[in-house]
Motif scaffolding. Sequence first.
Motif, PDB file in Angstrom:
ATOM      1  N   ILE A  52      -2.628 -26.451 -51.930  1.00 42.42           N
ATOM      2  CA  ILE A  52      -1.488 -27.252 -51.585  1.00 42.42           C
ATOM      3  C   ILE A  52      -0.341 -26.782 -50.726  1.00 42.42           C
ATOM      4  N   GLU A  53      -0.489 -25.381 -50.926  1.00 41.82           N
ATOM      5  CA  GLU A  53       0.726 -24.546 -50.177  1.00 41.82           C
ATOM      6  C   GLU A  53       0.566 -24.690 -48.638  1.00 41.82           C
ATOM      7  N   LYS A  54      -1.195 -24.940 -48.321  1.00 43.96           N
ATOM      8  CA  LYS A  54      -1.191 -24.860 -46.551  1.00 43.96           C
ATOM      9  C   LYS A  54      -0.516 -26.179 -46.229  1.00 43.96           C
TER      10      LYS A  54
ATOM     11  N   THR B  52      -1.050 -33.664 -46.751  1.00 45.01           N
ATOM     12  CA  THR B  52      -2.527 -33.322 -46.804  1.00 45.01           C
ATOM     13  C   THR B  52      -3.032 -34.180 -45.564  1.00 45.01           C
ATOM     14  N   GLY B  53      -2.809 -34.967 -45.057  1.00 42.10           N
ATOM     15  CA  GLY B  53      -3.397 -35.945 -44.116  1.00 42.10           C
ATOM     16  C   GLY B  53      -4.365 -36.966 -44.930  1.00 42.10           C
ATOM     17  N   VAL B  54      -4.562 -36.924 -46.021  1.00 34.68           N
ATOM     18  CA  VAL B  54      -5.079 -38.085 -46.684  1.00 34.68           C
ATOM     19  C   VAL B  54      -4.068 -38.945 -47.317  1.00 34.68           C
ATOM     20  N   THR B  55      -3.852 -40.001 -46.614  1.00 34.55           N
ATOM     21  CA  THR B  55      -2.900 -40.828 -47.137  1.00 34.55           C
ATOM     22  C   THR B  55      -2.779 -41.052 -48.648  1.00 34.55           C
ATOM     23  N   ALA B  56      -4.048 -41.318 -49.054  1.00 33.17           N
ATOM     24  CA  ALA B  56      -3.797 -41.932 -50.521  1.00 33.17           C
ATOM     25  C   ALA B  56      -3.165 -40.759 -51.303  1.00 33.17           C
ATOM     26  N   LEU B  57      -3.444 -39.656 -51.029  1.00 35.81           N
ATOM     27  CA  LEU B  57      -2.852 -38.491 -51.966  1.00 35.81           C
ATOM     28  C   LEU B  57      -1.307 -38.300 -51.561  1.00 35.81           C
ATOM     29  N   ASP B  58      -1.203 -38.475 -50.130  1.00 34.96           N
ATOM     30  CA  ASP B  58       0.355 -38.053 -49.826  1.00 34.96           C
ATOM     31  C   ASP B  58       1.411 -39.116 -50.200  1.00 34.96           C
ATOM     32  N   GLU B  59       0.642 -40.582 -50.671  1.00 33.31           N
ATOM     33  CA  GLU B  59       1.781 -41.438 -51.040  1.00 33.31           C
ATOM     34  C   GLU B  59       1.805 -41.595 -52.411  1.00 33.31           C
ATOM     35  N   ARG B  60       1.199 -40.612 -53.341  1.00 33.36           N
ATOM     36  CA  ARG B  60       1.104 -40.660 -54.767  1.00 33.36           C
ATOM     37  C   ARG B  60       1.248 -39.511 -55.385  1.00 33.36           C
TER      38      ARG B  60
ATOM     39  N   ILE C  18      -8.530 -29.736 -66.070  1.00 30.90           N
ATOM     40  CA  ILE C  18      -9.044 -28.239 -65.848  1.00 30.90           C
ATOM     41  C   ILE C  18      -9.553 -28.417 -64.284  1.00 30.90           C
ATOM     42  N   ARG C  19      -8.967 -27.700 -63.443  1.00 28.51           N
ATOM     43  CA  ARG C  19      -9.280 -27.854 -62.018  1.00 28.51           C
ATOM     44  C   ARG C  19      -9.866 -26.544 -61.772  1.00 28.51           C
ATOM     45  N   ILE C  20     -10.965 -26.573 -60.964  1.00 29.27           N
ATOM     46  CA  ILE C  20     -11.778 -25.372 -60.922  1.00 29.27           C
ATOM     47  C   ILE C  20     -11.895 -25.060 -59.449  1.00 29.27           C
ATOM     48  N   ARG C  21     -11.802 -23.786 -58.963  1.00 21.22           N
ATOM     49  CA  ARG C  21     -12.459 -23.367 -57.421  1.00 21.22           C
ATOM     50  C   ARG C  21     -13.342 -22.519 -57.348  1.00 21.22           C
ATOM     51  N   LEU C  22     -14.246 -22.848 -56.693  1.00 20.30           N
ATOM     52  CA  LEU C  22     -15.441 -21.731 -56.463  1.00 20.30           C
ATOM     53  C   LEU C  22     -15.475 -20.968 -55.306  1.00 20.30           C
TER      54      LEU C  22
ATOM     55  N   GLN D 100     -11.712 -30.965 -45.264  1.00 21.95           N
ATOM     56  CA  GLN D 100     -10.237 -31.376 -45.915  1.00 21.95           C
ATOM     57  C   GLN D 100     -10.547 -31.647 -47.446  1.00 21.95           C
ATOM     58  N   VAL D 101     -11.604 -32.070 -47.728  1.00 21.69           N
ATOM     59  CA  VAL D 101     -11.855 -32.550 -49.155  1.00 21.69           C
ATOM     60  C   VAL D 101     -11.575 -31.192 -49.991  1.00 21.69           C
ATOM     61  N   ILE D 102     -12.516 -30.155 -49.475  1.00 21.96           N
ATOM     62  CA  ILE D 102     -12.721 -28.967 -50.054  1.00 21.96           C
ATOM     63  C   ILE D 102     -11.408 -28.212 -50.260  1.00 21.96           C
ATOM     64  N   ASP D 103     -10.771 -28.250 -48.840  1.00 19.71           N
ATOM     65  CA  ASP D 103      -9.599 -27.459 -48.837  1.00 19.71           C
ATOM     66  C   ASP D 103      -8.393 -27.903 -49.702  1.00 19.71           C
ATOM     67  N   VAL D 104      -8.296 -29.422 -49.730  1.00 15.86           N
ATOM     68  CA  VAL D 104      -7.129 -29.936 -50.530  1.00 15.86           C
ATOM     69  C   VAL D 104      -7.423 -30.096 -52.076  1.00 15.86           C
ATOM     70  N   ALA D 105      -8.605 -30.526 -52.222  1.00 21.96           N
ATOM     71  CA  ALA D 105      -8.774 -30.703 -53.819  1.00 21.96           C
ATOM     72  C   ALA D 105      -9.621 -29.769 -54.435  1.00 21.96           C
ATOM     73  N   PRO D 106      -9.395 -29.824 -55.720  1.00 21.09           N
ATOM     74  CA  PRO D 106     -10.148 -28.525 -56.358  1.00 21.09           C
ATOM     75  C   PRO D 106     -11.817 -28.877 -56.181  1.00 21.09           C
ATOM     76  N   HIS D 107     -12.530 -27.865 -56.335  1.00 19.96           N
ATOM     77  CA  HIS D 107     -14.102 -28.172 -56.400  1.00 19.96           C
ATOM     78  C   HIS D 107     -14.491 -28.922 -57.397  1.00 19.96           C
ATOM     79  N   VAL D 108     -14.054 -28.614 -58.632  1.00 19.01           N
ATOM     80  CA  VAL D 108     -14.592 -29.141 -60.011  1.00 19.01           C
ATOM     81  C   VAL D 108     -13.309 -29.562 -60.630  1.00 19.01           C
ATOM     82  N   VAL D 109     -13.260 -30.885 -61.343  1.00 14.51           N
ATOM     83  CA  VAL D 109     -12.270 -31.092 -62.422  1.00 14.51           C
ATOM     84  C   VAL D 109     -12.841 -31.761 -63.650  1.00 14.51           C
ATOM     85  N   MET D 110     -12.364 -30.854 -64.570  1.00 15.56           N
ATOM     86  CA  MET D 110     -12.720 -31.480 -65.820  1.00 15.56           C
ATOM     87  C   MET D 110     -11.659 -32.325 -66.401  1.00 15.56           C
ATOM     88  N   LYS D 111     -11.929 -33.543 -66.892  1.00 18.86           N
ATOM     89  CA  LYS D 111     -11.153 -34.624 -67.110  1.00 18.86           C
ATOM     90  C   LYS D 111     -10.911 -34.837 -68.739  1.00 18.86           C
TER      91      LYS D 111
END
Lengths: 231, 416
Positions: B148-150, B205-213, B235-239, B50-61
């Motif tokens: 996110i499209e899924k 997403t199924g992750v409430t914290a995300l869906d409510e924000r 900068i969001r990164i997917r590998l 779930q985490v890997i699917d929903v969120a980017p693998h690496v985020v630079m902030k």
Amino acid sequence: MTALIAAENVSRILPGPQPVALVREVSLAVRPGEFVAVTGPSGSGKSSLLYLLGLLDRPTEGRILLEGKDTARMSDDALAAARLARLGFVFQFHFLLPEFTTLDNVLIPMRRLGRLSEREQQTRAKALLEALGLADAAGKYPEQLSGGMRQRVAIARALANDPAVILADEPTGNLDTKNASAVFDIFAALVGSGGRSVVVVTHDQELAARATRQVRLVDGRITYDSAAAVA
Amino acid sequence: MSLTLAIALGHLRRRKRQTIVSLLGVALGVGFFIAIAALMRGFQTYFVQQVIDVAPHVVMKDEFRSPDLQPAELAFAGGAVAVRGVRPREAVRGIREAGAKIEAIEAIRGVAVAPVLRGPVLFRYGARDVAVSLAGIDPVRERRVTNIEKDMTAGRLEDLRATANGVIVGIGVAQRLGASVGDTVIAVAPSGVTTSFRIVGLIETGVTALDEREAYVLLRLAQVILDRPNVINQIRIRLDDVRQAEPLARRLEAVFGYRTESWEESNRNVLALFVIQNAIMFSVVGAILLVAAFGIYTIISQVVHEKARDIAILKSLGFRAGDIQAIFLLEGAIVGLAGAVVGWAVGYGLIEVLAQIRFQSAGGPLRGREGFILAREAWTYLAGGGFALAAAMVAAFVPARKASRLNPVEIVRGAA
Ligand SMILES: Nc1ncnc2c1ncn2[C@@H]1O[C@H](COP(=O)(O)OP(=O)(O)O)[C@@H](O)[C@H]1O
Ligand SMILES: [Mg+2]
């Protein structure tokens, strides 16, 4: 003629604060075709001598030769292999494996040795049982047999790999006269039929007289040997 | 059948009940291991997936691990100066020269990159206010980085472009606002800028914290409402290979200085929990197998004791010490293996029973699922069987060695 098994000046002393000498300076060469009866009072070291000749125990002095070969330098595994192929034991108590039938008990040494094919093993085991009058007992378990029958099964098992020497420690000790006599007949037939030898420990002077050679043991020493007396 | 096997089986057959008890002990250990592993691994893999699917693998902030040095500290470097109570300057600072950085990262093989400007915004619909984390995205790039499209239950990502001022909101946001697709909400930025957005899609997403924000708009639009023209702060990164996330994050942080988190770092506390879960699982199974192994040790010791005569006779017949040892090791192996096979059946059965259980989870990452998530993995069967066999062999080893060392002369003498 080389002795099949020979003790040369053999002593077996149990170590300890007070060492016990089981066998003292015994020399005994068992030649092919000999039927040796060892007699002597209880505790004179007859069993101990038999364990030495049978390569189950090692002497503390002197040496044991198996077909001319010094066994002192052989490893435990090599001694086990020699027991398997060249020697056969019969004890006072039958010592059959209770989980196995008569036939399977006789097959055990053959299967361990693996010299014969499975078919040949079966044939030989059945022939041995028949020769010992046990044809009907092949499928029975030891607990279903009489004492005399068990002892004959033990003899059949000792003969399984066609050994050069049969060593029997009071094999008739628990048998009635008729069965005891039958066992000695078997031994006599074995030696008569070829190059095999039998060494049998017995209390029974009458049976001992039926052997071709008599040896008397007292206090761990040979005090009489009919072969030496003749020579 | 081999002679060794025949003798070993003969011994065990004579003590059927004891053998069966030990065997069941092993079977329980293996069975529970397989079932618990399926349960835990099922949840863990699902969660990670779930985490890997929903969120980017690496985020630079646009943050740094250690706060900027204050002028006083720079001026008196090495001196006894401590500046307390330093507060971050601004909520949205931005990554400097983001374009060049994105290009550099994109040059790495097996990597997709998407720029994001994220900032807090208040959504207002009628009388209701909901604080959301507004993400300005580039739909084309974002699609390659997150999934996110899924997770969209209504609308499509392209609708962000097709509709002026379109917004995609988490399903929780929509529920709390009481709004749905087609409705127009007012967005109020901290700067005071107010814009109206039209809901064009919903995300679950199924992750409430995300869906409510979460709320997504075009990057350009976010830059306007947050008043940060041409700025991005993530900068969001997917590998292609998710295992490379942590090393890549470390490398990027070393090169660019900005705080760069892999999905593993972001979820470190949960992953640490999994490690503890697994440790508990292995301890429980280890304890069960230890008891089972003790049972095996007891049986074989007893057999060796009771069968001393038989061992002596086998030795006098010409069996070597190694042959004797093999018999008793084999007895251990038989109990271990048979226990493992029964345990496989027990484990399989337990999993099927668990699979039948239905329940509604109230929320969290399992929301929407009606039962246990079970990982049916072959390795658990192999591992369970391996543990059982190893435990049985270790248990059999000591009595087997004792048997191999028995002196036949002593036993024959004792019996005569
Ligand atoms: N382990 C032992 N410790 C002390 N004495 C022993 C031991 N084994 C045998 N003996 C003694 O050694 C002597 C010879 O024993 P054994 O060979 O069995 O004689 P036999 O078979 O002629 O009766 C006996 O006196 C016996 O008591
Ligand atoms: Mg004796």
